[in-house]
Scaffold this motif. Sequence first.
Motif, PDB file in Angstrom:
ATOM      1  N   LEU A 192      -2.084  18.628  -1.274  1.00  0.00           N
ATOM      2  CA  LEU A 192      -1.124  18.528  -0.177  1.00  0.00           C
ATOM      3  C   LEU A 192      -0.219  17.305  -0.334  1.00  0.00           C
ATOM      4  N   LEU A 193      -0.750  16.233  -0.901  1.00  0.00           N
ATOM      5  CA  LEU A 193       0.060  15.031  -1.093  1.00  0.00           C
ATOM      6  C   LEU A 193       1.190  15.257  -2.094  1.00  0.00           C
ATOM      7  N   GLU A 194       1.080  16.239  -2.932  1.00  0.00           N
ATOM      8  CA  GLU A 194       2.114  16.523  -3.928  1.00  0.00           C
ATOM      9  C   GLU A 194       3.153  17.513  -3.424  1.00  0.00           C
ATOM     10  N   ARG A 195       2.965  18.060  -2.244  1.00  0.00           N
ATOM     11  CA  ARG A 195       3.913  19.046  -1.721  1.00  0.00           C
ATOM     12  C   ARG A 195       5.123  18.369  -1.093  1.00  0.00           C
ATOM     13  N   LYS A 196       6.260  19.076  -1.122  1.00  0.00           N
ATOM     14  CA  LYS A 196       7.499  18.497  -0.597  1.00  0.00           C
ATOM     15  C   LYS A 196       7.430  18.296   0.921  1.00  0.00           C
ATOM     16  N   GLU A 197       6.586  19.093   1.603  1.00  0.00           N
ATOM     17  CA  GLU A 197       6.479  18.933   3.052  1.00  0.00           C
ATOM     18  C   GLU A 197       5.935  17.558   3.426  1.00  0.00           C
ATOM     19  N   PHE A 198       5.066  17.012   2.566  1.00  0.00           N
ATOM     20  CA  PHE A 198       4.533  15.675   2.832  1.00  0.00           C
ATOM     21  C   PHE A 198       5.668  14.650   2.838  1.00  0.00           C
ATOM     22  N   VAL A 199       6.550  14.741   1.840  1.00  0.00           N
ATOM     23  CA  VAL A 199       7.689  13.835   1.774  1.00  0.00           C
ATOM     24  C   VAL A 199       8.592  14.024   2.982  1.00  0.00           C
ATOM     25  N   ARG A 255      -7.005  20.588  10.308  1.00  0.00           N
ATOM     26  CA  ARG A 255      -6.623  19.203  10.597  1.00  0.00           C
ATOM     27  C   ARG A 255      -5.867  18.566   9.442  1.00  0.00           C
ATOM     28  N   VAL A 256      -6.352  18.767   8.229  1.00  0.00           N
ATOM     29  CA  VAL A 256      -5.743  18.103   7.084  1.00  0.00           C
ATOM     30  C   VAL A 256      -4.348  18.666   6.813  1.00  0.00           C
ATOM     31  N   TYR A 257      -4.146  19.944   7.044  1.00  0.00           N
ATOM     32  CA  TYR A 257      -2.814  20.529   6.857  1.00  0.00           C
ATOM     33  C   TYR A 257      -1.828  19.970   7.889  1.00  0.00           C
ATOM     34  N   LEU A 258      -2.264  19.912   9.146  1.00  0.00           N
ATOM     35  CA  LEU A 258      -1.376  19.389  10.180  1.00  0.00           C
ATOM     36  C   LEU A 258      -1.055  17.918   9.954  1.00  0.00           C
ATOM     37  N   ASP A 259      -2.032  17.126   9.528  1.00  0.00           N
ATOM     38  CA  ASP A 259      -1.825  15.692   9.327  1.00  0.00           C
ATOM     39  C   ASP A 259      -0.917  15.393   8.139  1.00  0.00           C
ATOM     40  N   ILE A 260      -1.075  16.120   7.044  1.00  0.00           N
ATOM     41  CA  ILE A 260      -0.365  15.754   5.816  1.00  0.00           C
ATOM     42  C   ILE A 260       0.979  16.466   5.684  1.00  0.00           C
ATOM     43  N   MET A 309       0.858  -1.191   0.000  1.00  0.00           N
ATOM     44  CA  MET A 309       0.000   0.000   0.000  1.00  0.00           C
ATOM     45  C   MET A 309       0.886   1.231   0.000  1.00  0.00           C
ATOM     46  N   ASN A 310       0.589   2.251  -0.820  1.00  0.00           N
ATOM     47  CA  ASN A 310       1.440   3.423  -0.879  1.00  0.00           C
ATOM     48  C   ASN A 310       0.929   4.529   0.028  1.00  0.00           C
ATOM     49  N   TYR A 311       1.778   5.546   0.200  1.00  0.00           N
ATOM     50  CA  TYR A 311       1.472   6.617   1.148  1.00  0.00           C
ATOM     51  C   TYR A 311       0.261   7.425   0.717  1.00  0.00           C
ATOM     52  N   LYS A 312       0.155   7.697  -0.592  1.00  0.00           N
ATOM     53  CA  LYS A 312      -0.938   8.551  -1.040  1.00  0.00           C
ATOM     54  C   LYS A 312      -2.276   7.922  -0.717  1.00  0.00           C
ATOM     55  N   ARG A 313      -2.378   6.616  -0.921  1.00  0.00           N
ATOM     56  CA  ARG A 313      -3.649   5.933  -0.620  1.00  0.00           C
ATOM     57  C   ARG A 313      -3.941   5.958   0.877  1.00  0.00           C
TER      58      ARG A 313
END
Length: 592
Positions: A441-448, A407-412, A1-5
Amino acid sequence: MNYKRILTLLCGLSFTCFVLSAHLLVAEEPAPAAEAKPAEEAKPAEEAKPAEEAKPAEPKPEEPKPAEEKPAAEKPAEVAPSEVKVFPANVALTTSRDRQSVIVQAIYPNGITRDVTAEAKWNLANGDLAKFENYTVYPKADGETELAVEYAGITVQVPVKIEKAAEDRAISFKLDVMPVFMKGGCNTGSCHGAARGKDGFRLSLFGFDPNGDHFRLTHELSTRRINLAQPEKSLLVEKSVGAVPHTGGKRFAPESELNQTLIRWLEAGAVNDPGEVPAVTSVELYPPSAVMDGEGSTQKLTVRANYADGTSRDVTHLAFFISANETSAEVSQEGEVTAGTRGEAFIMARFDTHTVGSHFIVLPKGLEYEAPELAKNNYIDEHVNAKLKKLRIYPSELCTDEEFLRRVYLDIVGALPTVEEYKSFVASDDPNKRSVVIDELLERKEFVEIWVMKWAELLQIRTIPNNVTYKSMLRYYDWLQAKIASNTPIDQMTRELISANGGTFSNAATNYYQGERDTLKTAENIAQVFMGMRIQCAQCHNHPFDRWTMNDYYQFSAFFSQIGRKNGEDPRELIIYNAGSGEVKHPVSGQV
C-alpha cells in the motif's frame, strides 16, 4: 523521519482497544426468604425447628467473605515501599524570610505512591542553623547541615544550605506583589486582567506588564486605591479581604500571607523596583508524578522557583494551581491534590511566566493488576505498553484479518479493499502477510495523493484572485507531490521551504511566502505547522498555559521580518529574497 517509516509503525499497531472492567458486588439476602415460609406454617411446632436449623446453615458461606476481604484491605499497609523520595532533594535558604516546605513520597512495588510526609520521622542535624516546623525548614544562622528523613526503615539525607540568615529581604513589587495578584485571580481575563479591566480598574493579563500595573495602582485614583498613611484602609486591601463590597468577592483573609505582603509593600511606600530584578529562570513542581490508590487519597505539592542570581525560593503559597481533569484529581489553592474517580490528570502550577505540570494517575482502591507480556514490534508499541501498564489496563485481543485489512486500507490509501484483494489476503497463509500488505500500500499512488492533500492544507496551497496565480500554485503542488513520492525526509523538506529564495516559478518552494505576507502570521504559521506550538496567545499577553511570553513571540517573529518580496519580469511571478532590513516592535516595551 520519512513517511514510509511513520506509516509502517502506525499501521503495525494492533489497534488496541482499551476495555475497563468494573467488578460489582451483589449482596445475597437468603434470610428473608427463609423466614417467609415458616411464617405461614407456624402452627406445627415441629416444623419451626427445621426453620431454626436452616438459619445457622446459611451464614456459613457468608463467613469466608469478610475473612477474604480483610487481608486484601490490609495488604497495602503491610507491604514495604520500594523507594522513598523527598522533595526537593536539597534546601537552599537565603535571608531570614526564606523557607522551604518538604514533602515525602513513598513508592511501592506495584507503582502506587503515597504521601507519607506526616508519617515520616525528621531529624535536623544542627538545630542552631535551622528550624524545622510544620514540615518546613526555616533559617536561623549561616552554614550547612542535613535533614534526615526516615520512613519504613529507609532514610534519605537532604542537604541544607543557609546564607544571609541575619538579613531581611526587601519587599519587591515584581517578585512579591505581582504574584499576589496572580494567586488571588485578580489579573485573569474574567477579572481586572480583561482588555478593558473590571469596574474601572485594569491589570495586565497574567502580569505581562508589571511596570504598567504599578503605574495604574499608584497614579490612577491614588488617594483611593492606596493609603500610605493607613495601609490597612487602602481600597486595594479592603476589597481584597472583603471589608468593603467587591464584585470579585473576598480574595483572601486579612491574616493571610498574601494580605500581609500587600500591607508590607504599602508600608514601604508602594515603590516600584528601582532596577531590573532577578528573573525567574525555572519553576519546579514536586512530586513530578503520582499514582494514587483510591478515591479520597491526597498528595501535597511544593513549588520552588529558581532565579537568575542563583537563589531559589519556595513559592507554593504564591503559585496558582490548576487541574486538567478535576473529576479524577482536584487540587486546592493550598497545593493539595485529592483523588476522585479513576483516570489521569495533569496538575499545573503557574508562577510568574512559567507553567509546569505533574502527572497524576488515580486508580480504584486496592485494584489488583498483573501486567501481561505484550509484544513489542516497534518503539511505538513500547510507549503504548508502558502507558497501559501505568493505567492498569488490559489490552484487547489482536484484531481479525478482516478488521486489520479494512483499517490499514483506510489509513494508508483512504479507500476500502476490493473483493479480490480481500479474498486474496484472507486466504493467504503467509505469517507476515500484514507487513506485506502495508509495504504494498505504501507504494501505491493513492498513498502519495492522500498525504499531498493533508500537506497542501497545512502549507496553504491555494490561489487568491489578483494575488496568487494558478501557475505558481501548480508549481508548488507539483513540488510537494514530488517530495512525498520520493520519500523525502520531513526535516529536509522543511529546510527547503523556510530557507527558499528566488522566483515563485523558478523555485516552487518560495511559494510558501507568497500566500501569507504578514510577518506575525508567518511566524505563527511556522510555529504551528513545523514546531507544533500555538503562540498566538502570546501576541497580546504571556501565554496562560505555556511557557511562551510576549518577548518570545516578538523575538521569534523578528526572524521573518527581513523576508523581501518584489515582482519579477513576469507580472504573475513574485521574487522572494533577503531584504537585509526590517524589524518587529514590541507593543509594550517598544523594543525592536
